[in-house]
Design a protein around this motif. Structure first.
Motif, short mmCIF file in Angstrom:
data_model
loop_
_atom_site.label_atom_id
_atom_site.label_comp_id
_atom_site.label_asym_id
_atom_site.label_seq_id
_atom_site.Cartn_x
_atom_site.Cartn_y
_atom_site.Cartn_z
N GLU A 189 -11.42 -3.28 7.56
CA GLU A 189 -10.03 -2.91 7.41
C GLU A 189 -9.33 -2.73 8.74
OE1 GLU A 189 -12.58 -1.19 6.40
OE2 GLU A 189 -12.47 0.91 7.00
N ASP A 191 0.81 -1.22 0.00
CA ASP A 191 0.00 0.00 0.00
C ASP A 191 0.84 1.27 0.00
OD1 ASP A 191 1.01 -0.09 2.56
OD2 ASP A 191 -0.94 -0.17 3.58
N LEU A 220 0.26 -9.76 0.71
CA LEU A 220 -0.39 -8.48 0.98
C LEU A 220 0.31 -7.83 2.17
CD1 LEU A 220 -2.75 -6.49 0.40
CD2 LEU A 220 -4.07 -7.76 2.12
N GLU A 221 0.73 -6.60 1.97
CA GLU A 221 1.31 -5.81 3.06
C GLU A 221 0.47 -4.55 3.21
OE1 GLU A 221 5.32 -3.34 3.50
OE2 GLU A 221 5.67 -5.51 3.42
N HIS A 222 -0.17 -4.44 4.35
CA HIS A 222 -1.13 -3.35 4.57
C HIS A 222 -0.93 -2.79 5.96
CE1 HIS A 222 -4.91 -1.12 4.13
NE2 HIS A 222 -5.26 -1.57 5.33
N ARG A 223 -0.62 -1.51 6.03
CA ARG A 223 -0.40 -0.84 7.32
C ARG A 223 0.63 -1.57 8.17
NH1 ARG A 223 -6.72 0.68 8.84
NH2 ARG A 223 -7.09 1.98 7.00
N ASP A 253 -12.27 1.44 1.17
CA ASP A 253 -10.98 0.87 1.53
C ASP A 253 -10.66 -0.34 0.66
OD1 ASP A 253 -8.73 0.60 3.66
OD2 ASP A 253 -9.63 -1.40 3.59
N ARG A 265 -8.32 -2.66 0.98
CA ARG A 265 -8.06 -3.88 1.77
C ARG A 265 -9.37 -4.59 2.09
NH1 ARG A 265 -8.74 -7.27 4.91
NH2 ARG A 265 -7.42 -8.07 6.59
#
Length: 262
Positions: free
Chosen positions: A248, A90, A163-166, A200, A202
């Motif tokens: 999310e 992200d 997936l790399e999110h926050r 969002d 995600r």
């Protein structure tokens, strides 16, 4: 053998019932409605994965910054990345490929990514009306020439980061496990049709793509939901489950059990 990656799920659904709807997308700000069957969605995924692999030299372990809103083409891009074992991130920082829409196109001027692909997000996947900056590829121009099937396909390991999110990283198999858990919490029975209204990405990836594939169902993904439209849309689209907003935030507070390397 248990299904272990998102692309395994998609291919299994293609064999089971390729003609049924998988994603129905609404944008109430533009009036757009697009419905993609499992087969059509798979074709888009194969073409996009072909673009990534054959034109942009993307393979397992690549980091793809998908800076798009919740849109059917964003779901396609994520599924294409996962087919190859590439990780959807992200942030443009450290990305190998930057994928942008009209609202994030300005990041093309400052990115260090080797490749930049832009999506107009116009109805039917149309190209940009105005010329793009030098070095930025127009997805709608580049993707049609790629085959509807991934020839010479080598499946990635299920342990590849997906997936790399926050700051939280999930593997390919971890995403499938998370989707199964999410489906259980939502009460999504086999064949469920989910209504997902979110801003969002995600949330859209989990509730409008992965959960429907896990339960053999479909999703109605709504962007910019207009007031007073939900009840009529639920009836018209035969929705059986309404996904609550806020998915999310479920993994925002702690590291995931399947967290990969930073």
């Amino acid at each position: 053998m248990a299904t272990t990656t998102p692309y395994d799920l998609l291919r299994a659904e293609l064999q089971r019932d390729s003609a049924r709807p998988l994603v129905t997308f609404y944008d109430d700000a533009t009036g757009e409605r697009v419905e993609l069957s499992v087969a059509t969605f798979d074709n888009w995924v194969a073409k996009t994965a072909g673009l990534l692999r054959d034109d942009l030299a993307t393979d397992s372990g690549a980091r793809i910054a998908v800076l798009l809103p919740p849109h059917w083409q964003a779901l396609v891009w994520a599924a294409a990345c996962w087919a190859l074992g590439a990780c959807v991130v992200d942030s443009a920082d450290g990305a190998d490929v930057l994928v942008v829409g009209p609202d994030t196109l300005d990041q093309a001027a400052t990115t260090e990514a080797e490749e930049v692909v832009a999506l107009s997000l116009r109805p039917l996947g149309g190209r940009f009306a105005d010329p793009l900056p030098i070095g930025v590829l127009d997805y709608a121009v580049e993707v049609p020439g790629h085959p509807d099937r991934l020839a010479g396909y080598v499946p990635p390991a299920a342990t590849e980061p997906a997936l790399e999110h926050r700051g939280i990283s999930h593997t390919l198999s971890g995403l499938v496990d998370q989707a199964r858990e999410r489906g259980d919490r939502l009460g999504a029975d086999p064949g469920a049709r989910l209504l997902v209204s979110t801003a969002d990405l995600r949330t859209a990836l989990l509730d409008a793509l992965l959960v429907p594939m896990v339960v053999g169902g479909s999703a109605v993904l709504v962007r910019n939901e207009a007031d007073g439209t939900r009840d009529s849309r639920i009836a018209a689209e035969r929705v059986t489950v309404v996904a609550p907003a806020g998915a999310e935030s479920e993994d925002a507070g702690a590291k995931s059990e399947d967290a990969g390397p930073d």
